[in-house]
Write a protein that holds these residues in place. Structure first.
Motif, PDB file in Angstrom:
ATOM      1  N   THR A  46       0.840  -1.201   0.000  1.00  0.00           N
ATOM      2  CA  THR A  46       0.000   0.000   0.000  1.00  0.00           C
ATOM      3  C   THR A  46       0.883   1.264   0.000  1.00  0.00           C
ATOM      4  N   ARG A  47       0.218   2.431  -0.199  1.00  0.00           N
ATOM      5  CA  ARG A  47       0.945   3.701  -0.171  1.00  0.00           C
ATOM      6  C   ARG A  47       1.523   3.952   1.219  1.00  0.00           C
ATOM      7  N   GLN A  48       0.880   3.412   2.236  1.00  0.00           N
ATOM      8  CA  GLN A  48       1.366   3.593   3.602  1.00  0.00           C
ATOM      9  C   GLN A  48       2.471   2.601   3.969  1.00  0.00           C
ATOM     10  N   GLY A  49       2.868   1.729   3.017  1.00  0.00           N
ATOM     11  CA  GLY A  49       3.959   0.786   3.273  1.00  0.00           C
ATOM     12  C   GLY A  49       3.527  -0.564   3.816  1.00  0.00           C
ATOM     13  N   GLU A  50       2.217  -0.798   3.925  1.00  0.00           N
ATOM     14  CA  GLU A  50       1.740  -2.109   4.390  1.00  0.00           C
ATOM     15  C   GLU A  50       1.826  -3.126   3.255  1.00  0.00           C
ATOM     16  N   SER A  51       2.106  -4.382   3.632  1.00  0.00           N
ATOM     17  CA  SER A  51       2.279  -5.455   2.637  1.00  0.00           C
ATOM     18  C   SER A  51       1.228  -6.528   2.863  1.00  0.00           C
ATOM     19  N   TYR A  52       0.738  -7.121   1.763  1.00  0.00           N
ATOM     20  CA  TYR A  52      -0.229  -8.220   1.856  1.00  0.00           C
ATOM     21  C   TYR A  52      -0.138  -9.048   0.571  1.00  0.00           C
ATOM     22  N   LEU A  53      -0.753 -10.239   0.616  1.00  0.00           N
ATOM     23  CA  LEU A  53      -0.748 -11.149  -0.527  1.00  0.00           C
ATOM     24  C   LEU A  53      -2.101 -11.095  -1.232  1.00  0.00           C
ATOM     25  N   SER A  54      -2.055 -11.202  -2.554  1.00  0.00           N
ATOM     26  CA  SER A  54      -3.276 -11.157  -3.349  1.00  0.00           C
ATOM     27  C   SER A  54      -3.171 -12.167  -4.483  1.00  0.00           C
ATOM     28  N   GLU A  55      -4.339 -12.655  -4.935  1.00  0.00           N
ATOM     29  CA  GLU A  55      -4.378 -13.588  -6.053  1.00  0.00           C
ATOM     30  C   GLU A  55      -4.531 -12.863  -7.390  1.00  0.00           C
ATOM     31  N   THR A  56      -4.514 -11.559  -7.385  1.00  0.00           N
ATOM     32  CA  THR A  56      -4.588 -10.772  -8.616  1.00  0.00           C
ATOM     33  C   THR A  56      -3.514  -9.692  -8.598  1.00  0.00           C
ATOM     34  N   ALA A  57      -3.014  -9.390  -9.770  1.00  0.00           N
ATOM     35  CA  ALA A  57      -1.962  -8.376  -9.870  1.00  0.00           C
ATOM     36  C   ALA A  57      -2.518  -6.967  -9.861  1.00  0.00           C
ATOM     37  N   ASP A  58      -3.834  -6.838  -9.998  1.00  0.00           N
ATOM     38  CA  ASP A  58      -4.451  -5.516 -10.047  1.00  0.00           C
ATOM     39  C   ASP A  58      -5.628  -5.482  -9.077  1.00  0.00           C
ATOM     40  N   ASP A  81      -1.566 -17.856   8.168  1.00  0.00           N
ATOM     41  CA  ASP A  81      -2.013 -16.539   8.652  1.00  0.00           C
ATOM     42  C   ASP A  81      -3.544 -16.463   8.656  1.00  0.00           C
ATOM     43  N   ALA A  82      -4.180 -17.036   7.633  1.00  0.00           N
ATOM     44  CA  ALA A  82      -5.644 -17.003   7.570  1.00  0.00           C
ATOM     45  C   ALA A  82      -6.266 -17.840   8.683  1.00  0.00           C
ATOM     46  N   GLU A  83      -5.583 -18.905   9.109  1.00  0.00           N
ATOM     47  CA  GLU A  83      -6.106 -19.736  10.200  1.00  0.00           C
ATOM     48  C   GLU A  83      -6.076 -18.979  11.533  1.00  0.00           C
ATOM     49  N   ALA A  84      -5.044 -18.156  11.730  1.00  0.00           N
ATOM     50  CA  ALA A  84      -4.909 -17.415  12.989  1.00  0.00           C
ATOM     51  C   ALA A  84      -5.704 -16.118  12.999  1.00  0.00           C
ATOM     52  N   ALA A  85      -6.130 -15.615  11.851  1.00  0.00           N
ATOM     53  CA  ALA A  85      -6.794 -14.313  11.777  1.00  0.00           C
ATOM     54  C   ALA A  85      -8.092 -14.241  12.577  1.00  0.00           C
ATOM     55  N   PRO A  86      -8.966 -15.286  12.594  1.00  0.00           N
ATOM     56  CA  PRO A  86     -10.231 -15.160  13.338  1.00  0.00           C
ATOM     57  C   PRO A  86     -10.049 -14.944  14.830  1.00  0.00           C
ATOM     58  N   SER A  94     -16.387 -14.605   8.826  1.00  0.00           N
ATOM     59  CA  SER A  94     -15.946 -14.314   7.469  1.00  0.00           C
ATOM     60  C   SER A  94     -14.499 -14.750   7.262  1.00  0.00           C
ATOM     61  N   LEU A  95     -13.668 -14.529   8.275  1.00  0.00           N
ATOM     62  CA  LEU A  95     -12.265 -14.943   8.170  1.00  0.00           C
ATOM     63  C   LEU A  95     -12.135 -16.466   8.176  1.00  0.00           C
ATOM     64  N   GLN A  96     -12.982 -17.166   8.917  1.00  0.00           N
ATOM     65  CA  GLN A  96     -12.956 -18.625   8.917  1.00  0.00           C
ATOM     66  C   GLN A  96     -13.351 -19.183   7.550  1.00  0.00           C
ATOM     67  N   ASP A  97     -14.346 -18.563   6.934  1.00  0.00           N
ATOM     68  CA  ASP A  97     -14.744 -19.000   5.587  1.00  0.00           C
ATOM     69  C   ASP A  97     -13.610 -18.817   4.590  1.00  0.00           C
ATOM     70  N   GLU A  98     -12.879 -17.725   4.732  1.00  0.00           N
ATOM     71  CA  GLU A  98     -11.740 -17.492   3.839  1.00  0.00           C
ATOM     72  C   GLU A  98     -10.651 -18.524   4.065  1.00  0.00           C
ATOM     73  N   HIS A  99     -10.413 -18.881   5.316  1.00  0.00           N
ATOM     74  CA  HIS A  99      -9.394 -19.906   5.600  1.00  0.00           C
ATOM     75  C   HIS A  99      -9.797 -21.253   5.008  1.00  0.00           C
ATOM     76  N   GLN A 100     -11.060 -21.621   5.123  1.00  0.00           N
ATOM     77  CA  GLN A 100     -11.524 -22.887   4.550  1.00  0.00           C
ATOM     78  C   GLN A 100     -11.382 -22.893   3.030  1.00  0.00           C
ATOM     79  N   ARG A 101     -11.661 -21.764   2.397  1.00  0.00           N
ATOM     80  CA  ARG A 101     -11.503 -21.683   0.939  1.00  0.00           C
ATOM     81  C   ARG A 101     -10.054 -21.899   0.535  1.00  0.00           C
ATOM     82  N   LEU A 102      -9.141 -21.240   1.246  1.00  0.00           N
ATOM     83  CA  LEU A 102      -7.717 -21.372   0.922  1.00  0.00           C
ATOM     84  C   LEU A 102      -7.223 -22.790   1.197  1.00  0.00           C
TER      85      LEU A 102
END
Length: 210
Positions: free
Chosen positions: A108-120, A170-175, A186-194
């Motif tokens: 991000t512009r603020q310097g935060e980093s994250y992972l994404s499945e899309t380049a845009d 990380d997704a497992e620990a997020a909830p 919502s975070l648990q559903d995302e972990h199950q999808r991944l």
């Protein structure tokens, strides 16, 4: 003829099981010879001869009847029912594992980093300060924002599986740190999808079920 008859009577009347047999030869005045197994009558010339008699074997006892107990009775042989031909179990279809979607490291512009499945990834609205015509922020009316987009770079191929594994962990620990129950669900559903994507991928262990 008298000699033969006397000899036959001797064997017929003598003891069959005696070890020795004594024969008496009796000659009368006329010279007739008689052989017998008893002493000669008076007036006859007597000579004796001792012979070894053949021992007669004892009679063989009759075999006892054989009784068959129920435990040892011979059971009738039952023919086995014909068995159907064995059918080989079908060979399970090989598990086809798919590669995981590509990952992108975004910042991000603020310097935060994250992972994404899309380049845009979708743009985000960055709030702006609104001021009045006189430049006073207190008199400003309305809201304004700037659409900003994060910059993303693809994860290297040699780091693809390891990066995906870290994302799932990380997704497992997020909830656990979610601010609300709805957010945690919502975070648990995302972990199950991944996790489902990982289990069906070529990054998973060979013995892991999809």
């Amino acid at each position: 003829m008298k000699y033969l008859l006397a000899f036959a009577l001797l064997f017929a009347g003598g003891p069959l099981l005696a070890d020795e047999v004594v024969f008496y030869r009796c000659t009368d005045a006329s010279g007739a010879l008689t052989v017998q197994n008893m002493p000669c009558p008076k007036g006859m010339q007597q000579t004796t001869k001792v012979m070894q008699a053949a021992a007669t074997p004892p009679p063989v006892p009759a075999p006892l009847p054989v009784t068959t107990s129920p435990a040892t009775a011979t059971l009738p042989v039952l023919s086995a029912a014909p068995q159907p031909p064995s059918v080989a179990a079908p060979t399970p279809a090989p598990v086809v594992r798919k590669p995981l979607p590509p990952l992108f490291q975004c910042r991000t512009r603020q310097g935060e980093s994250y992972l994404s499945e899309t380049a845009d990834p979708p743009g985000r609205c960055l709030s702006l300060r609104v001021t009045g015509l006189d430049g006073n922020p207190q008199t400003g009316a309305g809201e304004a924002c700037e659409i900003v987009r994060d910059t993303c770079t693809a994860v290297a191929a040699e780091q693809h599986c390891a990066t995906w594994k870290k994302r799932i962990d990380d997704a497992e620990a997020a909830p656990r740190t979610a601010s609300s129950t709805q957010a945690a669900r919502s975070l648990q559903d995302e972990h199950q999808r991944l996790q489902k994507l990982w289990n069906a991928s070529d990054c998973a262990e060979p013995d892991q079920k999809p």
